[in-house]
Write a protein that holds these residues in place. Sequence first.
Motif, PDB file in Angstrom:
ATOM      1  N   GLN A  66       0.808  -1.221   0.000  1.00 60.40           N
ATOM      2  CA  GLN A  66       0.000   0.000   0.000  1.00 60.40           C
ATOM      3  C   GLN A  66       0.841   1.272   0.000  1.00 60.40           C
ATOM      4  O   GLN A  66       0.309   2.345  -0.217  1.00 60.40           O
ATOM      5  CB  GLN A  66      -0.989  -0.021   1.161  1.00 60.40           C
ATOM      6  CG  GLN A  66      -0.388   0.120   2.528  1.00 60.40           C
ATOM      7  CD  GLN A  66      -0.387   1.546   3.002  1.00 60.40           C
ATOM      8  OE1 GLN A  66      -1.176   2.380   2.582  1.00 60.40           O
ATOM      9  NE2 GLN A  66       0.526   1.857   3.885  1.00 60.40           N
ATOM     10  N   PHE A  67       2.127   1.173   0.203  1.00 58.20           N
ATOM     11  CA  PHE A  67       2.963   2.364   0.214  1.00 58.20           C
ATOM     12  C   PHE A  67       3.340   2.816  -1.192  1.00 58.20           C
ATOM     13  O   PHE A  67       3.298   3.995  -1.506  1.00 58.20           O
ATOM     14  CB  PHE A  67       4.232   2.142   1.043  1.00 58.20           C
ATOM     15  CG  PHE A  67       3.952   1.959   2.507  1.00 58.20           C
ATOM     16  CD1 PHE A  67       3.565   3.023   3.290  1.00 58.20           C
ATOM     17  CD2 PHE A  67       4.061   0.710   3.090  1.00 58.20           C
ATOM     18  CE1 PHE A  67       3.293   2.863   4.640  1.00 58.20           C
ATOM     19  CE2 PHE A  67       3.801   0.530   4.438  1.00 58.20           C
ATOM     20  CZ  PHE A  67       3.405   1.604   5.212  1.00 58.20           C
ATOM     21  N   THR A  68       3.717   1.865  -2.037  1.00 67.05           N
ATOM     22  CA  THR A  68       4.172   2.223  -3.382  1.00 67.05           C
ATOM     23  C   THR A  68       3.289   1.651  -4.480  1.00 67.05           C
ATOM     24  O   THR A  68       3.310   2.133  -5.604  1.00 67.05           O
ATOM     25  CB  THR A  68       5.601   1.706  -3.639  1.00 67.05           C
ATOM     26  OG1 THR A  68       5.579   0.269  -3.658  1.00 67.05           O
ATOM     27  CG2 THR A  68       6.570   2.195  -2.585  1.00 67.05           C
ATOM     28  N   GLY A  69       2.563   0.588  -4.170  1.00 70.86           N
ATOM     29  CA  GLY A  69       1.773  -0.103  -5.175  1.00 70.86           C
ATOM     30  C   GLY A  69       2.629  -0.926  -6.117  1.00 70.86           C
ATOM     31  O   GLY A  69       2.140  -1.441  -7.113  1.00 70.86           O
ATOM     32  N   LYS A  70       3.908  -1.078  -5.789  1.00 70.32           N
ATOM     33  CA  LYS A  70       4.844  -1.777  -6.677  1.00 70.32           C
ATOM     34  C   LYS A  70       5.418  -3.048  -6.065  1.00 70.32           C
ATOM     35  O   LYS A  70       5.670  -4.017  -6.774  1.00 70.32           O
ATOM     36  CB  LYS A  70       5.993  -0.845  -7.059  1.00 70.32           C
ATOM     37  CG  LYS A  70       5.550   0.377  -7.836  1.00 70.32           C
ATOM     38  CD  LYS A  70       6.711   1.299  -8.091  1.00 70.32           C
ATOM     39  CE  LYS A  70       6.212   2.572  -8.782  1.00 70.32           C
ATOM     40  NZ  LYS A  70       7.278   3.543  -8.950  1.00 70.32           N
ATOM     41  N   ASP A  71       5.678  -3.026  -4.764  1.00 69.49           N
ATOM     42  CA  ASP A  71       6.330  -4.164  -4.125  1.00 69.49           C
ATOM     43  C   ASP A  71       5.340  -5.292  -3.880  1.00 69.49           C
ATOM     44  O   ASP A  71       4.201  -5.060  -3.458  1.00 69.49           O
ATOM     45  CB  ASP A  71       6.974  -3.735  -2.802  1.00 69.49           C
ATOM     46  CG  ASP A  71       8.062  -2.687  -3.009  1.00 69.49           C
ATOM     47  OD1 ASP A  71       8.773  -2.779  -4.022  1.00 69.49           O
ATOM     48  OD2 ASP A  71       8.180  -1.784  -2.164  1.00 69.49           O
ATOM     49  N   ASP A  72       5.784  -6.519  -4.141  1.00 70.60           N
ATOM     50  CA  ASP A  72       4.925  -7.683  -3.941  1.00 70.60           C
ATOM     51  C   ASP A  72       4.738  -7.970  -2.463  1.00 70.60           C
ATOM     52  O   ASP A  72       5.679  -7.899  -1.673  1.00 70.60           O
ATOM     53  CB  ASP A  72       5.540  -8.925  -4.608  1.00 70.60           C
ATOM     54  CG  ASP A  72       5.538  -8.834  -6.120  1.00 70.60           C
ATOM     55  OD1 ASP A  72       4.632  -8.184  -6.676  1.00 70.60           O
ATOM     56  OD2 ASP A  72       6.438  -9.428  -6.751  1.00 70.60           O
ATOM     57  N   VAL A  73       3.489  -8.275  -2.103  1.00 67.51           N
ATOM     58  CA  VAL A  73       3.138  -8.738  -0.765  1.00 67.51           C
ATOM     59  C   VAL A  73       2.093  -9.838  -0.942  1.00 67.51           C
ATOM     60  O   VAL A  73       1.581 -10.052  -2.035  1.00 67.51           O
ATOM     61  CB  VAL A  73       2.563  -7.602   0.129  1.00 67.51           C
ATOM     62  CG1 VAL A  73       3.599  -6.522   0.381  1.00 67.51           C
ATOM     63  CG2 VAL A  73       1.305  -7.008  -0.462  1.00 67.51           C
ATOM     64  N   SER A  74       1.760 -10.493   0.132  1.00 70.60           N
ATOM     65  CA  SER A  74       0.692 -11.482   0.069  1.00 70.60           C
ATOM     66  C   SER A  74      -0.600 -10.785  -0.354  1.00 70.60           C
ATOM     67  O   SER A  74      -0.881  -9.666   0.100  1.00 70.60           O
ATOM     68  CB  SER A  74       0.497 -12.121   1.446  1.00 70.60           C
ATOM     69  OG  SER A  74      -0.719 -12.826   1.494  1.00 70.60           O
ATOM     70  N   PRO A  75      -1.406 -11.409  -1.194  1.00 70.45           N
ATOM     71  CA  PRO A  75      -2.687 -10.799  -1.566  1.00 70.45           C
ATOM     72  C   PRO A  75      -3.558 -10.450  -0.356  1.00 70.45           C
ATOM     73  O   PRO A  75      -4.365  -9.537  -0.408  1.00 70.45           O
ATOM     74  CB  PRO A  75      -3.350 -11.862  -2.441  1.00 70.45           C
ATOM     75  CG  PRO A  75      -2.213 -12.636  -3.011  1.00 70.45           C
ATOM     76  CD  PRO A  75      -1.162 -12.650  -1.929  1.00 70.45           C
ATOM     77  N   ARG A  76      -3.363 -11.165   0.757  1.00 67.52           N
ATOM     78  CA  ARG A  76      -4.131 -10.884   1.981  1.00 67.52           C
ATOM     79  C   ARG A  76      -3.703  -9.570   2.629  1.00 67.52           C
ATOM     80  O   ARG A  76      -4.366  -9.070   3.528  1.00 67.52           O
ATOM     81  CB  ARG A  76      -3.965 -12.024   2.976  1.00 67.52           C
ATOM     82  CG  ARG A  76      -4.570 -13.328   2.521  1.00 67.52           C
ATOM     83  CD  ARG A  76      -4.478 -14.386   3.612  1.00 67.52           C
ATOM     84  NE  ARG A  76      -3.160 -14.434   4.235  1.00 67.52           N
ATOM     85  CZ  ARG A  76      -2.204 -15.301   3.921  1.00 67.52           C
ATOM     86  NH1 ARG A  76      -2.388 -16.189   2.997  1.00 67.52           N
ATOM     87  NH2 ARG A  76      -1.050 -15.281   4.552  1.00 67.52           N
ATOM     88  N   GLU A  77      -2.574  -9.017   2.178  1.00 67.31           N
ATOM     89  CA  GLU A  77      -2.062  -7.781   2.758  1.00 67.31           C
ATOM     90  C   GLU A  77      -2.473  -6.532   1.984  1.00 67.31           C
ATOM     91  O   GLU A  77      -2.101  -5.430   2.358  1.00 67.31           O
ATOM     92  CB  GLU A  77      -0.538  -7.844   2.864  1.00 67.31           C
ATOM     93  CG  GLU A  77      -0.057  -8.894   3.829  1.00 67.31           C
ATOM     94  CD  GLU A  77       1.449  -8.955   3.945  1.00 67.31           C
ATOM     95  OE1 GLU A  77       2.132  -7.985   3.576  1.00 67.31           O
ATOM     96  OE2 GLU A  77       1.945  -9.989   4.412  1.00 67.31           O
TER      97      GLU A  77
END
Length: 100
Positions: A66-77
């Motif tokens: 949610q900070f950059t919209g670029k870095d991968d995180v779990s879809p649950r995040e």
Amino acid sequence: KKELLEDKVVSAAFEKAADSRVLGSQRTHDWRRRAAELAARQNFLQVRCADVVYVVGWRLERGKDQFTGKDDVSPRETPVLDVGGGPGWACQWYVDRFAD
């Protein structure tokens, strides 16, 4: 200005919104600094007493932070309210006003 943004009302709203926005692996030791870079607290003052909020912002892709919209995180995040950046925080605060 800083005194107003660090006020207990703004700080409590910031923490509550963070519970919905800064999830899982995004809650690092520096997440507060990263949120500050989005001018998140200033956005609280824009929506605190608003009757209506119209937002122009970018949408978060599921599985992106949610900070950059670029870095991968779990879809649950990915926050349910999927507007990114500072406008996303403004939207969250507006919604939080009606959640209690």
